[in-house]
Design a protein around this motif. Sequence first.
Motif, mmCIF file in Angstrom:
data_model
loop_
_atom_site.group_PDB
_atom_site.id
_atom_site.type_symbol
_atom_site.label_atom_id
_atom_site.label_comp_id
_atom_site.label_asym_id
_atom_site.label_seq_id
_atom_site.Cartn_x
_atom_site.Cartn_y
_atom_site.Cartn_z
ATOM 1 N N VAL A 1 6.446 16.786 -2.411
ATOM 2 C CA VAL A 1 7.808 16.665 -1.886
ATOM 3 C C VAL A 1 7.845 15.630 -0.764
ATOM 4 N N ALA A 2 6.851 15.664 0.116
ATOM 5 C CA ALA A 2 6.803 14.697 1.210
ATOM 6 C C ALA A 2 6.681 13.270 0.683
ATOM 7 N N PHE A 3 5.928 13.082 -0.382
ATOM 8 C CA PHE A 3 5.787 11.769 -1.017
ATOM 9 C C PHE A 3 7.156 11.265 -1.482
ATOM 10 N N ALA A 4 7.894 12.139 -2.164
ATOM 11 C CA ALA A 4 9.225 11.752 -2.638
ATOM 12 C C ALA A 4 10.164 11.469 -1.473
ATOM 13 N N ARG A 5 10.130 12.317 -0.465
ATOM 14 C CA ARG A 5 11.003 12.098 0.701
ATOM 15 C C ARG A 5 10.721 10.766 1.373
ATOM 16 N N ASP A 6 9.435 10.443 1.529
ATOM 17 C CA ASP A 6 9.079 9.177 2.168
ATOM 18 C C ASP A 6 9.586 7.980 1.366
ATOM 19 N N LEU A 7 9.510 8.076 0.031
ATOM 20 C CA LEU A 7 10.011 6.990 -0.807
ATOM 21 C C LEU A 7 11.521 6.828 -0.628
ATOM 22 N N ILE A 8 12.250 7.935 -0.653
ATOM 23 C CA ILE A 8 13.706 7.870 -0.516
ATOM 24 C C ILE A 8 14.100 7.346 0.859
ATOM 25 N N ASP A 9 13.363 7.757 1.895
ATOM 26 C CA ASP A 9 13.699 7.360 3.260
ATOM 27 C C ASP A 9 13.395 5.895 3.551
ATOM 28 N N THR A 10 12.522 5.287 2.764
ATOM 29 C CA THR A 10 12.143 3.894 3.013
ATOM 30 C C THR A 10 13.287 2.955 2.659
ATOM 31 N N ALA B 1 7.721 13.415 -7.947
ATOM 32 C CA ALA B 1 7.219 14.602 -7.251
ATOM 33 C C ALA B 1 6.911 15.715 -8.236
ATOM 34 N N ALA B 2 7.809 15.961 -9.177
ATOM 35 C CA ALA B 2 7.566 16.996 -10.185
ATOM 36 C C ALA B 2 6.327 16.673 -11.011
ATOM 37 N N ALA B 3 6.181 15.401 -11.392
ATOM 38 C CA ALA B 3 5.007 14.999 -12.168
ATOM 39 C C ALA B 3 3.722 15.219 -11.379
ATOM 40 N N ALA B 4 3.725 14.875 -10.093
ATOM 41 C CA ALA B 4 2.533 15.059 -9.263
ATOM 42 C C ALA B 4 2.161 16.534 -9.162
ATOM 43 N N MET B 5 3.149 17.410 -8.994
ATOM 44 C CA MET B 5 2.867 18.852 -8.940
ATOM 45 C C MET B 5 2.252 19.339 -10.249
ATOM 46 N N ARG C 1 2.247 3.972 -9.951
ATOM 47 C CA ARG C 1 0.850 3.642 -10.253
ATOM 48 C C ARG C 1 -0.102 4.442 -9.364
ATOM 49 N N ALA C 2 0.237 4.570 -8.081
ATOM 50 C CA ALA C 2 -0.638 5.307 -7.160
ATOM 51 C C ALA C 2 -0.753 6.769 -7.565
ATOM 52 N N ALA C 3 0.352 7.380 -7.961
ATOM 53 C CA ALA C 3 0.310 8.771 -8.414
ATOM 54 C C ALA C 3 -0.490 8.888 -9.698
ATOM 55 N N GLY C 4 -0.295 7.941 -10.607
ATOM 56 C CA GLY C 4 -1.060 7.967 -11.848
ATOM 57 C C GLY C 4 -2.548 7.839 -11.604
ATOM 58 N N MET D 1 0.843 -1.194 0.000
ATOM 59 C CA MET D 1 0.000 0.000 0.000
ATOM 60 C C MET D 1 0.881 1.249 0.000
ATOM 61 N N VAL D 2 0.680 2.154 -0.952
ATOM 62 C CA VAL D 2 1.453 3.379 -1.053
ATOM 63 C C VAL D 2 0.580 4.545 -0.616
ATOM 64 N N ASP D 3 1.060 5.272 0.386
ATOM 65 C CA ASP D 3 0.310 6.416 0.891
ATOM 66 C C ASP D 3 0.868 7.701 0.297
ATOM 67 N N LEU D 4 -0.003 8.528 -0.254
ATOM 68 C CA LEU D 4 0.376 9.847 -0.727
ATOM 69 C C LEU D 4 0.072 10.838 0.383
ATOM 70 N N PRO D 5 1.094 11.458 0.980
ATOM 71 C CA PRO D 5 0.845 12.379 2.101
ATOM 72 C C PRO D 5 -0.046 13.539 1.682
#
Length: 481
Positions: free
Chosen positions: A152-161, A264-268, A176-179, A1-5
């Motif tokens: 940005v928080a979404f990207a940070r969480d991915l990198i930190d995992t 992150a850029a794509a989501a913005m 897929r979740a962002a799409g 499960m991917v959470d988008l902050p």
Amino acid sequence: MVDLPKLKFANPEEKAVAVWLVEPQAFAAAQTAPNKAPNLPAEALQFAAATLFEAKAGRLLWFMAEDGAPGVVFFLDAGDKADPFQPGALANQLPPGVYRFATVPRRPDLAALAFLLGAHRFARYQSRREAPRLIAPEGIDAAEIESVASSVAFARDLIDTPANDLGPDELEAAVRAAGQAFGAKVAVIRGDRLAREFPLIHAVGKGSPRPPRLVDLRWKPKRARRLTLVGKGVCFDSGGLDIKPESAMALMKKDMGGAAASLAAAAMIMAADVDVSLRLIVPIVENSVSGEAFRPGDVYSSRKGLTVEIGNTDAEGRLILADALALADEERPELLVDFATLTGAARVALGPDLPPFFTDDDALAADIARHGAAVNDPAWRLPLWNAYDSKLDGKVGQLTNAPAGGMAGAITAALFLRRFVGRSGEPGSESNRESGRSWVHFDIYGWTPAARPGRPEGGEAQAARLIFSLAKEKFGIANIA
């Protein structure tokens, strides 16, 4: 499960503690003569003077009301000399509660963004502390800032995992979740098809039990102008058979930082409905050591047809980007941007906070520098120095992925990537900068090694906000008449 902050400002109707942003020199003067500072609460200034509070930038002073409730907060902001994110330090200095700026920050949009970003913490493996909340300052686009902060928080969480919980499957799921969130279509290429059509991506990833793939997201494909983002998605980089030492391997969970920044850029861009046909291409691999791993001295073809001799298996990021950029370039987008945690040489040159970028387009370079400064997401241009291009010549293959000598490593890596953009693939060819088409490569670090205002220690989506700002200016917003 991917959470988008979902980072949000406080309700403006909530009762809030006032925060006064004051320059240290002005505050020190007001302490000795409160009547000469009519815009500041006189009793609080007298309290500061009585307690011998030292006025230094970044310091915080509480003044309590008579009933013991929080009264006002002074935060010493160094004004024009300060990082515009400096008010974001409040997110770590204030206790839980609701706050508002009683004075207008120099850049209220960036101050508010920094507060949201500073309050967010990666807490997948531990409880998340309750964070202070801010009422959005008047005159800013609060909805857009919330979207940018959340991306940005979404990207940070991915990198930190860590890589045990973020492998190729999980990074694909994040795309897929962002799409899905923005109505984009996502296709994935893996297995035998990947080996045929993207041989470099397959070669890098075939040593891992977690199979490689290429993820291709498309949003608003019928719009006339095209923007394509490419992000390096190496979920963990052991170095392969040219294995990294322990000290160099410790942070390699962040080697998918380019994928996270591009996402992150794509989501913005999608959230703001920028008037562009957006494509996001993410080659995803794990560079592992096994009997199936690619070897030094191997020679592989590429999607573009150029043969590549493997000089070092730890120079894998440029290999997977080469195939992805070749795919992206086939469609001839107006602007092609890639993000990658590519070279240690870039960090030696500019440090962790200032990623270099490379482009043959002088006008685009000027725009990137301008937008980076405007949104406090800086980057610095390094040259695509044609005289170094011959270093890429292979002895067996047409190209080597790891030129001998090690000097100018960030530049030679960028020159390698340029061979896969444009028609000819020849060094210095004008076809690599065709009229109306531009390419830029960002060699990001993807990490904040020491916490700063608005930038907690950990993953960072460097250059994502910059590209969003550039895209809005270049392509416009679709829903504005």
